[in-house]
Write a protein that holds these residues in place. Sequence first.
Motif, PDB file in Angstrom:
ATOM      1  N   ILE A 177      40.285  91.175 -27.969  1.00 20.18           N
ATOM      2  CA  ILE A 177      38.974  91.778 -28.166  1.00 20.18           C
ATOM      3  C   ILE A 177      37.871  90.843 -27.699  1.00 20.18           C
ATOM      4  O   ILE A 177      36.858  91.265 -27.142  1.00 20.18           O
ATOM      5  N   SER A 178      38.071  89.536 -27.921  1.00 27.58           N
ATOM      6  CA  SER A 178      37.031  88.563 -27.577  1.00 27.58           C
ATOM      7  C   SER A 178      36.730  88.535 -26.081  1.00 27.58           C
ATOM      8  O   SER A 178      35.641  88.127 -25.662  1.00 27.58           O
ATOM      9  N   THR A 179      37.664  88.958 -25.254  1.00 29.93           N
ATOM     10  CA  THR A 179      37.478  88.902 -23.800  1.00 29.93           C
ATOM     11  C   THR A 179      37.424  90.281 -23.143  1.00 29.93           C
ATOM     12  O   THR A 179      37.301  90.374 -21.922  1.00 29.93           O
ATOM     13  N   THR A 180      37.524  91.338 -23.939  1.00 20.74           N
ATOM     14  CA  THR A 180      37.605  92.674 -23.349  1.00 20.74           C
ATOM     15  C   THR A 180      36.236  93.213 -22.966  1.00 20.74           C
ATOM     16  O   THR A 180      35.208  92.880 -23.564  1.00 20.74           O
ATOM     17  N   SER A 181      36.217  94.071 -21.974  1.00 18.17           N
ATOM     18  CA  SER A 181      34.997  94.735 -21.497  1.00 18.17           C
ATOM     19  C   SER A 181      34.864  96.088 -22.195  1.00 18.17           C
ATOM     20  O   SER A 181      35.811  96.561 -22.830  1.00 18.17           O
ATOM     21  N   PRO A 182      33.688  96.736 -22.084  1.00 15.84           N
ATOM     22  CA  PRO A 182      33.552  98.070 -22.671  1.00 15.84           C
ATOM     23  C   PRO A 182      34.615  99.056 -22.177  1.00 15.84           C
ATOM     24  O   PRO A 182      35.168  99.826 -22.967  1.00 15.84           O
ATOM     25  N   SER A 183      34.913  99.040 -20.889  1.00 13.82           N
ATOM     26  CA  SER A 183      35.922  99.959 -20.347  1.00 13.82           C
ATOM     27  C   SER A 183      37.295  99.671 -20.929  1.00 13.82           C
ATOM     28  O   SER A 183      38.035 100.591 -21.312  1.00 13.82           O
ATOM     29  N   GLU A 184      37.657  98.392 -21.011  1.00 10.04           N
ATOM     30  CA  GLU A 184      38.959  98.010 -21.545  1.00 10.04           C
ATOM     31  C   GLU A 184      39.049  98.327 -23.033  1.00 10.04           C
ATOM     32  O   GLU A 184      40.092  98.759 -23.531  1.00 10.04           O
ATOM     33  N   VAL A 202      31.311 107.738 -28.096  1.00  9.04           N
ATOM     34  CA  VAL A 202      31.270 106.278 -28.204  1.00  9.04           C
ATOM     35  C   VAL A 202      31.536 105.606 -26.862  1.00  9.04           C
ATOM     36  O   VAL A 202      30.982 104.544 -26.566  1.00  9.04           O
ATOM     37  N   GLU A 203      32.351 106.206 -26.012  1.00  7.89           N
ATOM     38  CA  GLU A 203      32.658 105.584 -24.714  1.00  7.89           C
ATOM     39  C   GLU A 203      31.376 105.301 -23.941  1.00  7.89           C
ATOM     40  O   GLU A 203      31.155 104.183 -23.452  1.00  7.89           O
ATOM     41  N   LYS A 204      30.516 106.298 -23.824  1.00  6.18           N
ATOM     42  CA  LYS A 204      29.256 106.132 -23.087  1.00  6.18           C
ATOM     43  C   LYS A 204      28.340 105.135 -23.791  1.00  6.18           C
ATOM     44  O   LYS A 204      27.667 104.320 -23.150  1.00  6.18           O
ATOM     45  N   SER A 208      26.442 101.338 -22.641  1.00  3.53           N
ATOM     46  CA  SER A 208      24.979 101.202 -22.668  1.00  3.53           C
ATOM     47  C   SER A 208      24.521  99.960 -23.423  1.00  3.53           C
ATOM     48  O   SER A 208      23.331  99.621 -23.390  1.00  3.53           O
ATOM     49  N   LEU A 209      25.439  99.291 -24.106  1.00  2.56           N
ATOM     50  CA  LEU A 209      25.068  98.123 -24.891  1.00  2.56           C
ATOM     51  C   LEU A 209      24.843  96.912 -23.994  1.00  2.56           C
ATOM     52  O   LEU A 209      25.563  96.707 -23.009  1.00  2.56           O
ATOM     53  N   GLY A 210      23.877  96.079 -24.356  1.00  4.74           N
ATOM     54  CA  GLY A 210      23.748  94.791 -23.696  1.00  4.74           C
ATOM     55  C   GLY A 210      24.882  93.879 -24.133  1.00  4.74           C
ATOM     56  O   GLY A 210      25.605  94.175 -25.085  1.00  4.74           O
ATOM     57  N   SER A 211      25.063  92.756 -23.448  1.00  5.71           N
ATOM     58  CA  SER A 211      26.202  91.873 -23.726  1.00  5.71           C
ATOM     59  C   SER A 211      26.185  91.338 -25.150  1.00  5.71           C
ATOM     60  O   SER A 211      27.230  91.296 -25.825  1.00  5.71           O
ATOM     61  N   TYR A 299      28.930 106.432 -33.605  1.00  2.28           N
ATOM     62  CA  TYR A 299      27.790 105.919 -32.834  1.00  2.28           C
ATOM     63  C   TYR A 299      27.769 104.402 -32.887  1.00  2.28           C
ATOM     64  O   TYR A 299      27.957 103.796 -33.956  1.00  2.28           O
ATOM     65  N   VAL A 300      27.549 103.787 -31.744  1.00  5.26           N
ATOM     66  CA  VAL A 300      27.356 102.341 -31.641  1.00  5.26           C
ATOM     67  C   VAL A 300      26.148 102.115 -30.739  1.00  5.26           C
ATOM     68  O   VAL A 300      26.163 102.499 -29.563  1.00  5.26           O
ATOM     69  N   GLY A 301      25.106 101.516 -31.301  1.00  7.80           N
ATOM     70  CA  GLY A 301      23.930 101.307 -30.459  1.00  7.80           C
ATOM     71  C   GLY A 301      22.730 100.806 -31.215  1.00  7.80           C
ATOM     72  O   GLY A 301      22.856 100.212 -32.291  1.00  7.80           O
TER      73      GLY A 301
END
Length: 310
Positions: A177-184, A202-204, A208-211, A299-301
């Motif tokens: 998880i520490s190295t995964t990207s949003p897509s992964e 949630v995928e979208k 949209s989240l900043g790093s 929701y995450v944002g």
Amino acid sequence: MREAVLNGAGLAVLFSNTNEALDALDRVTSGLIFLVGRKKIHRQLWMQNPPDETDVCDGVNLRELFRLYRSRNRDKSSFLLGMVANYPIDDGIADGDIRSFVETEIEGLSDYHDLLWCAISGTKIIVSLTRCESWYQNPCSFRLLRNGSHTSTVEVENVFSEESAQNTVTRLNKLEISTTSPSELWKKRSILFSNLLFGKDVEKQLHSLGSDLFESAKLRLTELDRVASEWKKSSKPNPKYLFKITGESAATMQKYRHERVFRSSSGQNEVYEKHARIRDGGRIHFREIPSQSKIEVGYVGTHLRIVSTN
């Protein structure tokens, strides 16, 4: 995925009888089933020596023990027999690791190439079929020596039961998880967060989240997953949260309820009122599903509107 390697040193002391060996094998098999089910290891088991040359107790070798196990648990025995047995260990050493393999040894365990392979590869998991309590620890810590001098200390995942396998999965997920990207994260969500459900919106949102917000969200999702896991084990009507969880005021829900409606994992519109905080004022909105002891994230944002500030 990683590879599982049988711990030869664990069988340096033989079991006193076949029942004791079968009990240990049953615990080990439960751990392997859990790891394969969570897609953490390939369905194969590396060994330093062939099964029929690996004694487990007086007059019984590993191949015979596998056969005897069938009368105790047919399903688990079929799973175990379905794991490909690979040997000798030397055949699996990658070209880039050969020099390190030849020049390095584990302090106190110089004869066990299987453990050395695990220690230097970083992609192996030890499987300890043993009666020795000293091997009932996860992870295992090894001191590596080169030319008789200490070079480093490494830790290797060591599985000997389902509980130890669960601990391994938790650590490996945290690392991944520490190295995964949003897509992964979205693609592997059912593996990384096996106790959570995710709504289809949630995928979208993740993309949209900043790093900084994404990193904070990953940590909070990990905590929510742990809460859901404990909830399932407890059989209680409600989960016990280890961090602050709040709902919305009646006024906010009356005016902005529609902004907390998202598609569920099954595609239906659901209200996600409860929320956990992430950095920079961000929120993770979710709902509890008592019938499944699951938590579903909708929701995450960034912070959604509330009456007190709008």
